[in-house]
Design a protein around this motif. Sequence first.
Motif, short mmCIF file in Angstrom:
data_model
loop_
_atom_site.label_atom_id
_atom_site.label_comp_id
_atom_site.label_asym_id
_atom_site.label_seq_id
_atom_site.Cartn_x
_atom_site.Cartn_y
_atom_site.Cartn_z
N GLU A 1 0.83 -1.20 0.00
CA GLU A 1 0.00 0.00 0.00
C GLU A 1 0.87 1.26 0.00
N TYR A 2 1.93 1.23 0.78
CA TYR A 2 2.87 2.35 0.87
C TYR A 2 3.54 2.58 -0.48
N VAL A 3 3.99 1.48 -1.10
CA VAL A 3 4.62 1.55 -2.42
C VAL A 3 3.68 2.18 -3.43
N GLN A 4 2.44 1.76 -3.40
CA GLN A 4 1.46 2.29 -4.35
C GLN A 4 1.27 3.80 -4.15
N LYS A 5 1.14 4.24 -2.91
CA LYS A 5 0.95 5.66 -2.62
C LYS A 5 2.12 6.49 -3.17
N VAL A 6 3.32 6.05 -2.87
CA VAL A 6 4.52 6.80 -3.28
C VAL A 6 4.66 6.76 -4.81
N ASP A 7 4.45 5.61 -5.41
CA ASP A 7 4.56 5.51 -6.88
C ASP A 7 3.57 6.42 -7.58
N VAL A 8 2.34 6.47 -7.09
CA VAL A 8 1.32 7.33 -7.70
C VAL A 8 1.74 8.79 -7.63
N VAL A 9 2.21 9.21 -6.47
CA VAL A 9 2.63 10.60 -6.28
C VAL A 9 3.82 10.94 -7.16
N LEU A 10 4.84 10.09 -7.17
CA LEU A 10 6.00 10.37 -8.01
C LEU A 10 5.63 10.43 -9.49
N THR A 11 4.77 9.53 -9.92
CA THR A 11 4.33 9.53 -11.32
C THR A 11 3.60 10.82 -11.65
N GLN A 12 2.72 11.27 -10.76
CA GLN A 12 1.98 12.51 -10.99
C GLN A 12 2.92 13.71 -11.07
N ILE A 13 3.85 13.81 -10.16
CA ILE A 13 4.78 14.95 -10.13
C ILE A 13 5.64 14.96 -11.40
N ILE A 14 6.15 13.80 -11.77
CA ILE A 14 6.99 13.71 -12.97
C ILE A 14 6.19 14.06 -14.22
N ASP A 15 4.98 13.54 -14.32
CA ASP A 15 4.12 13.86 -15.46
C ASP A 15 3.88 15.36 -15.57
N GLU A 16 3.61 16.00 -14.43
CA GLU A 16 3.38 17.45 -14.42
C GLU A 16 4.62 18.19 -14.89
N ARG A 17 5.78 17.77 -14.43
CA ARG A 17 7.02 18.46 -14.78
C ARG A 17 7.42 18.23 -16.23
N GLU A 18 7.13 17.05 -16.76
CA GLU A 18 7.49 16.77 -18.16
C GLU A 18 6.51 17.38 -19.14
N ASN A 19 5.32 17.72 -18.67
CA ASN A 19 4.30 18.26 -19.57
C ASN A 19 4.11 19.77 -19.41
N ILE A 20 5.11 20.43 -18.89
CA ILE A 20 5.04 21.88 -18.75
C ILE A 20 5.14 22.50 -20.14
N ASN A 21 4.18 23.35 -20.45
CA ASN A 21 4.17 24.01 -21.75
C ASN A 21 4.88 25.36 -21.63
N LEU A 22 6.01 25.48 -22.30
CA LEU A 22 6.80 26.69 -22.22
C LEU A 22 6.44 27.70 -23.33
#
Length: 74
Positions: free
Chosen positions: A51-72
């Motif tokens: 459960e802990y792994v899932q929580k952390v993986d979801v958060v890291l995936t969301q943060i990375i997706d947000e950072r990679e999809n920044i429209n400059l």
Amino acid sequence: MKTSEIVSLPNKWSLTMKKYGISARMVAKTAGVNLPHFYNVLRGRSSPTLEYVQKVDVVLTQIIDERENINLDG
């Protein structure tokens, strides 16, 4: 998920967080996990539950997706 995969995840998380400039505090707060425990997991002093792994993986995936999809473009 195999036990060996779970054991190697904290190292993967650390490398990913360093690569993207993500703080442990941000991950812990967003995932709703205890910061000192998260530090212990990252250092290999504590083992995460599935459960802990899932929580952390979801958060890291969301943060990375947000950072990679920044429209400059504006």
